[in-house]
Design a protein around this motif. Structure first.
Motif, mmCIF file in Angstrom:
data_model
loop_
_atom_site.group_PDB
_atom_site.id
_atom_site.type_symbol
_atom_site.label_atom_id
_atom_site.label_comp_id
_atom_site.label_asym_id
_atom_site.label_seq_id
_atom_site.Cartn_x
_atom_site.Cartn_y
_atom_site.Cartn_z
ATOM 1 N N UNK A 174 0.837 -1.201 0.000
ATOM 2 C CA UNK A 174 0.000 0.000 0.000
ATOM 3 C C UNK A 174 0.869 1.248 0.000
ATOM 4 N N UNK A 175 1.942 1.240 0.767
ATOM 5 C CA UNK A 175 2.844 2.389 0.816
ATOM 6 C C UNK A 175 3.518 2.614 -0.532
ATOM 7 N N UNK A 176 3.933 1.534 -1.188
ATOM 8 C CA UNK A 176 4.550 1.654 -2.507
ATOM 9 C C UNK A 176 3.568 2.213 -3.532
ATOM 10 N N UNK A 177 2.324 1.730 -3.496
ATOM 11 C CA UNK A 177 1.310 2.241 -4.427
ATOM 12 C C UNK A 177 1.021 3.709 -4.166
ATOM 13 N N UNK A 178 0.963 4.098 -2.896
ATOM 14 C CA UNK A 178 0.721 5.498 -2.557
ATOM 15 C C UNK A 178 1.887 6.365 -3.022
ATOM 16 N N UNK A 179 3.111 5.880 -2.825
ATOM 17 C CA UNK A 179 4.282 6.637 -3.264
ATOM 18 C C UNK A 179 4.243 6.846 -4.772
ATOM 19 N N UNK A 225 1.070 12.083 -9.578
ATOM 20 C CA UNK A 225 0.320 13.330 -9.458
ATOM 21 C C UNK A 225 1.247 14.528 -9.616
ATOM 22 N N UNK A 226 2.404 14.476 -8.949
ATOM 23 C CA UNK A 226 3.346 15.585 -9.074
ATOM 24 C C UNK A 226 3.842 15.715 -10.509
ATOM 25 N N UNK A 227 4.061 14.592 -11.178
ATOM 26 C CA UNK A 227 4.501 14.631 -12.583
ATOM 27 C C UNK A 227 3.447 15.298 -13.460
ATOM 28 N N UNK A 228 2.191 14.979 -13.230
ATOM 29 C CA UNK A 228 1.106 15.609 -13.985
ATOM 30 C C UNK A 228 1.072 17.114 -13.726
ATOM 31 N N UNK A 288 8.133 13.442 -15.118
ATOM 32 C CA UNK A 288 8.228 12.200 -14.335
ATOM 33 C C UNK A 288 9.567 12.105 -13.620
ATOM 34 N N UNK A 289 10.648 12.417 -14.329
ATOM 35 C CA UNK A 289 11.983 12.348 -13.735
ATOM 36 C C UNK A 289 12.116 13.370 -12.609
ATOM 37 N N UNK A 290 11.633 14.577 -12.844
ATOM 38 C CA UNK A 290 11.683 15.605 -11.805
ATOM 39 C C UNK A 290 10.894 15.169 -10.563
ATOM 40 N N UNK A 291 9.703 14.640 -10.766
ATOM 41 C CA UNK A 291 8.864 14.217 -9.643
ATOM 42 C C UNK A 291 9.512 13.070 -8.879
ATOM 43 N N UNK A 292 10.096 12.129 -9.599
ATOM 44 C CA UNK A 292 10.725 10.978 -8.957
ATOM 45 C C UNK A 292 11.937 11.404 -8.128
ATOM 46 N N UNK A 293 12.618 12.448 -8.552
ATOM 47 C CA UNK A 293 13.815 12.913 -7.862
ATOM 48 C C UNK A 293 13.566 14.074 -6.909
ATOM 49 N N UNK A 312 4.990 15.526 -4.077
ATOM 50 C CA UNK A 312 4.748 14.093 -3.876
ATOM 51 C C UNK A 312 5.069 13.692 -2.442
ATOM 52 N N UNK A 313 6.178 14.185 -1.909
ATOM 53 C CA UNK A 313 6.561 13.850 -0.535
ATOM 54 C C UNK A 313 5.561 14.407 0.461
ATOM 55 N N UNK A 314 5.120 15.632 0.246
ATOM 56 C CA UNK A 314 4.145 16.242 1.147
ATOM 57 C C UNK A 314 2.835 15.470 1.124
ATOM 58 N N UNK A 315 2.359 15.132 -0.073
ATOM 59 C CA UNK A 315 1.127 14.347 -0.186
ATOM 60 C C UNK A 315 1.284 12.986 0.477
#
Length: 109
Positions: free
Chosen positions: A23-28, A34-37, A76-81, A87-90
């Protein structure tokens, strides 16, 4: 007497075989997507100007398709990094509400 059904889905507390870690992985992943979008929406006008606006050598459907792919991948790359940290806040806000965890909000109240 008729019953009124809720428009919200009923959430099972068992979640089948889904573990808390899954569940944590799916949420991450969902928060990063979402951040990438969000970043794609912010970056699109800027990147369009950087590559010359609409004056690309080939102003075709295909060129627009590849430019869209580039914008999405960059976001996507920016959001992942780390990106904007959205993303972290959410994730930090939503993770305590996953099934099987105690909520941080309950401890604060």
């Amino acid at each position: 007497m008729s019953t009124v059904s809720s428009p919200l889905p009923v959430v099972s507390t068992t979640q089948g075989n889904t573990t808390l870690q899954q569940q944590q992985e799916r949420l991450k992943k969902a928060t990063q997507e979402f951040e990438a979008l969000f970043l794609t929406t912010l970056l699109r006008p800027t990147l369009k100007e950087m590559v010359g606006g609409d004056s690309l050598s080939d102003n075709s459907y295909e060129m627009g398709y590849y430019q869209d792919m580039m914008e999405r991948r960059l976001a996507e790359v920016l959001a992942k990094n780390g990106g904007l940290g959205l993303a972290k806040t959410l994730y930090d806000e939503l993770a305590p509400h996953l099934l099987g965890t105690s909520t941080a909000a309950e401890g604060k109240k």
